[in-house]
Write an enzyme that holds these catalytic residues in place. Structure first.
Site, mmCIF file in Angstrom:
data_model
loop_
_atom_site.group_PDB
_atom_site.id
_atom_site.type_symbol
_atom_site.label_atom_id
_atom_site.label_comp_id
_atom_site.label_asym_id
_atom_site.label_seq_id
_atom_site.Cartn_x
_atom_site.Cartn_y
_atom_site.Cartn_z
ATOM 1 N N SER A 84 -9.841 2.180 2.723
ATOM 2 C CA SER A 84 -8.946 2.870 1.826
ATOM 3 C C SER A 84 -8.051 1.948 1.006
ATOM 4 C CB SER A 84 -8.067 3.840 2.617
ATOM 5 O OG SER A 84 -7.179 3.151 3.483
ATOM 6 N N LYS B 136 0.850 -1.196 0.000
ATOM 7 C CA LYS B 136 0.000 0.000 0.000
ATOM 8 C C LYS B 136 0.886 1.247 0.000
ATOM 9 C CE LYS B 136 -4.007 1.861 2.559
ATOM 10 N NZ LYS B 136 -4.762 1.765 3.823
ATOM 11 N N SER C 221 -9.704 -0.362 6.821
ATOM 12 C CA SER C 221 -9.153 -0.285 5.463
ATOM 13 C C SER C 221 -8.488 -1.542 4.938
ATOM 14 C CB SER C 221 -8.161 0.862 5.363
ATOM 15 O OG SER C 221 -8.871 2.059 5.330
HETATM 16 N N1 GLN Z 1 -12.898 4.469 6.149
HETATM 17 C C1 GLN Z 1 -12.265 4.853 7.360
HETATM 18 C C2 GLN Z 1 -11.818 6.287 7.245
HETATM 19 O O1 GLN Z 1 -12.103 6.878 6.272
HETATM 20 C C3 GLN Z 1 -11.112 3.950 7.661
HETATM 21 C C4 GLN Z 1 -9.924 4.236 6.824
HETATM 22 C C5 GLN Z 1 -8.756 3.368 7.175
HETATM 23 O O2 GLN Z 1 -8.880 2.348 7.856
HETATM 24 N N2 GLN Z 1 -7.581 3.845 6.790
HETATM 25 O O3 GLN Z 1 -11.183 6.821 8.086
#
Ligand code: GLN
Length: 494
Positions: A163, A88, A187
C-alpha cells in the site's frame, strides 16, 4: 518512455546521510534542502501522484527552526536534523489532514500527533507532506486510493506497489530522501522492491502504533524507506522505542541498527548463514526475478556467506491465514469510522436515525476493497464461523511462527525475492482481488510471526528492465542483522 527517477545532480540526488552532513556543517541550510525537495515535488507530482497533501509552509518553518538552532551553535537534535521526509497518510499529524487515502476521513485533522510524528518533529526532521496509499493500507498497488493511483517513477504506466506506493515513489523520484511507511503484510518492503529503494518492517512491538489509522493491529508496524541501508537505519533509530501510549511496544533496549549498517558496509559476510526459503525459489516467479535472485545468492556466497536451503512448508498457507486474520481485525478496527466521530457524515438531515446515518456514511465513504474486507472479516468472526475460520487461521499463524523458529535454528537470516514479479501495469490486477493478494506472498509470512524484514535493491530484471528487491528476514529483535547483511549486500553490488 517517461521516467521520473532520481536526478543526476543537485540536492535531491543526495542521500539523507550526505544531506545531514552538509546541513550540520552549514554548507547548505535545511531550508535550501527542503525547498529543493518541494520544487522536485512540484515538478513531478502532477504525474506521479505520490502526495495527497504537501505541507510546504510547515516543512519550511521546521527547516528554518533547525537552521536557526544550528546557526546559534546548538548540536543537531538528531543525526537527521534538517533532512526532510515524507509521511504515509495513515499516520496522524495535527498540522495536516490525515485521510488514509479514504473518502471517509476527508476533511479530518487529528487533534494530536502520532508518536512517530512526534519523534520525527523532535528529531528536527521537516515533514514535506503526506503520501498516497491504498485506501486505509489495504492493497498492493495504490490503485485502491480514493485519490487516484501513484505511478512508478521507473515507468509511469506501472504501479509503484502498495500500500505504501506514495512513499516509495517519492524516495525513488528524489521528492524526498526518506519516508515513513507502514507494513501490515508487505506495504513497506514490496513497494521498495518495485522502486529500487530500501524498505524495512521493524520487529513487531519496537515502533509505536499510537496515532495510526489502525487496520490490522496485530500485524502492522511503521518503518523507514530510503535509498540506502544506512539512511534507513538512521531513520529507524528515530522512530523506534518503547511508548507508554502503545501497550504493545516492548520496554527493552534495542540494538543499534546504525552501528550494524556501518559495520555491514565492509561487505564481509564471513561466517554468516543465509537461509534460502525453498517455497520462494521456484517456478511461477518471473524468470528475470529468479535470475536476479540467484545472482544475489552468488554474490552473498562470494562475500563469505554460506547458503543453506530451508523448508518452511506452512508459508504456503500464509496468504490464506493473512486474508482471514487481516480482514477480521479490519472489521473491528474500522467500526470507529462511522460518521459520528471523524470526517465524512452522510444523510444527517434530522429525519434519519444514527444507525441509518452510519450505514449511509460507510456506504459512501469506503471503497470496494475496504468493504470487501469488512464483510469478509465480519463473516469470519460471526457465530458459527469463528472457529472454522478465525481460530483456524490463528492456528496456521502459530505454525508459520514455528517454521520461522526452526529455520532460525539453522541460519542467521532468511532471504527471498521480495516480490514474485517486477512492477505490473496499472489496471492489470484490479479486476481480480486474489491475483492482487497473491502479489504479497513473499512478504506476508513475516508479519504473521511478528519478525523483522528488509527489502534492499537487487538491480534490474533482465527480462523487464525493472527494479528487483532482495528480501532479508531476521528473528524478532534482531533488526540489526537486517542492516548488517543489507549494508554488506549493498556494498557488494557496487
Ligand atoms: N497488500 C497487503 C494487504 O492488502 C498488505 C498491505 C499492507 O501491508 N498494509 O493487506
Amino acid at each position: 518512455m517517461t521516467t521520473y527517477t532520481l536526478p543526476d545532480s543537485g540536492l535531491t540526488s543526495l542521500t539523507a546521510a550526505e544531506l545531514a552532513e552538509k546541513i550540520h556543517s552549514r554548507e547548505v541550510s535545511s531550508r535550501e534542502v527542503t525547498q529543493a525537495h518541494l520544487d522536485r515535488i512540484t515538478e513531478t507530482d502532477g504525474e506521479l501522484n505520490a502526495f495527497l497533501h504537501v505541507g510546504a509552509e510547515a516543512a519550511l518553518a521546521a527547516a528554518e527552526d533547525v537552521d536557526k538552532r544550528l546557526d546559534a551553535g546548538e548540536a543537531p537534535a538528531s543525526p537527521l536534523a534538517g533532512v526532510p521526509l515524507a509521511l504515509k497518510d495513515v499516520i496522524v499529524t495535527t498540522d495536516a489532514p490525515t485521510t488514509g487515502a479514504s473518502k471517509i476521513l476527508e476533511g479530518w485533522i487529528s487533534p494530536y500527533d502520532a508518536t512517530v510524528t512526534r519523534k520525527i518533529r523532535e528529531a528536527g526532521i521537516p515533514i514535506l507532506g503526506k503520501t498516497n496509499l491504498d485506501e486505509l493500507a489495504m492493497g498492493s498497488s495504490t490503485e485502491n486510493s480514493a485519490y487516484g493511483p501513484t505511478r512508478n517513477p521507473y515507468d509511469l504506466e506501472r504501479t509503484p506497489g502498495g500500500s505504501g506506493g506514495g512513499s516509495a515513489a517519492a524516495i525513488a523520484a528524489g521528492q524526498a530522501p526518506l519516508a515513513i511507511g507502514t507494513d501490515t503484510g508487505g506495504s513497506i518492503r514490496q513497494p521498495a522492491a518495485l522502486t529500487n529503494t530500501v524498505g524495512v518492517k521493524p520487529t513487531y512491538g519496537t515502533v509505536s502504533r499510537y496515532g495510526f489509522v489502525a487496520a490490522a493491529s496485530s500485524l502492522e508496524q511503521a518503518g523507514p524507506g530510503a535509498r540506502t541501508v544506512l539512511d534507513a537505519a538512521l531513520l529507524h533509530e528515530v522512530i523506534a522505542g518503547h511508548d507508554p501510549f502503545d501497550a504493545t511496544t516492548v520496554n527493552r533496549p534495542l540494538v543499534s541498527v546504525v552501528d550494524a549498517a556501518r559495520e555491514g558496509a565492509s561487505g564481509d559476510l564471513k561466517g554468516l548463514k543465509v537461509g534460502v526459503v525453498k517455497q520462494f525459489n521456484r517456478e511461477g516467479f518471473q524468470p528475470g526475478v529468479l535470475e536476479s535472485y540467484r545472482a544475489s545468492l552468488d554474490q552473498l556466497t562470494a562475500q563469505g556467506a554460506e547458503i543453506i536451503e530451508v523448508d518452511c512448508p506452512r508459508f504456503d498457507d500464509a496468504l490464506a491465514a493473512y486474508y482471514l486474520i487481516m480482514p477480521c481485525e479490519v472489521s473491528s478496527n474500522l467500526a470507529r469510522l462511522d460518521g459520528m466521530r471523524y470526517g465524512m457524515r452522510v444523510g444527517d438531515d434530522g429525519t434519519r436515525s444514527a444507525d441509518e446515518v452510519m450505514a449511509l456514511t460507510r456506504a459512501a465513504g469506503f471503497g470496494p476493497e475496504v468493504k470487501r474486507r469488512i464483510i469478509l472479516g465480519t463473516y469470519a468472526l460471526s457465530v458459527g464461523y469463528f472457529d472454522a475460520y478465525y481460530v483456524q487461521a490463528q492456528r496456521v499463524r502459530t505454525l508459520i511462527a514455528q517454521d520461522f523458529a526452526r529455520a532460525f535454528e539453522q541460519v542467521d537470516v532468511l532471504v527471498t525475492p521480495t516480490t514474485p514479479t517486477t512492477a505490473f501495469k496499472l489496471g492489470e490486477k484490479v479486476a481480480d482481488p486474489v491475483e492482487m493478494y497473491n502479489f504479497d506472498l513473499c512478504t506476508l509470512p513475516l508479519n504473521l510471526a511478528g519478525l523483522c524484514g528488509m527489502s534492499v535493491p537487487a538491480g534490474f530484471a533482465a527480462d523487464t528492465g525493472l527494479p528487483v528487491g532482495l528480501q532479508i528476514m531476521a528473528p524478532a529483535f534482531a533488526d540489526d542483522r537486517l542492516y548488517r547483511v543489507g549494508a554488506a549486500y549493498e556494498a557488494g553490488r557496487k
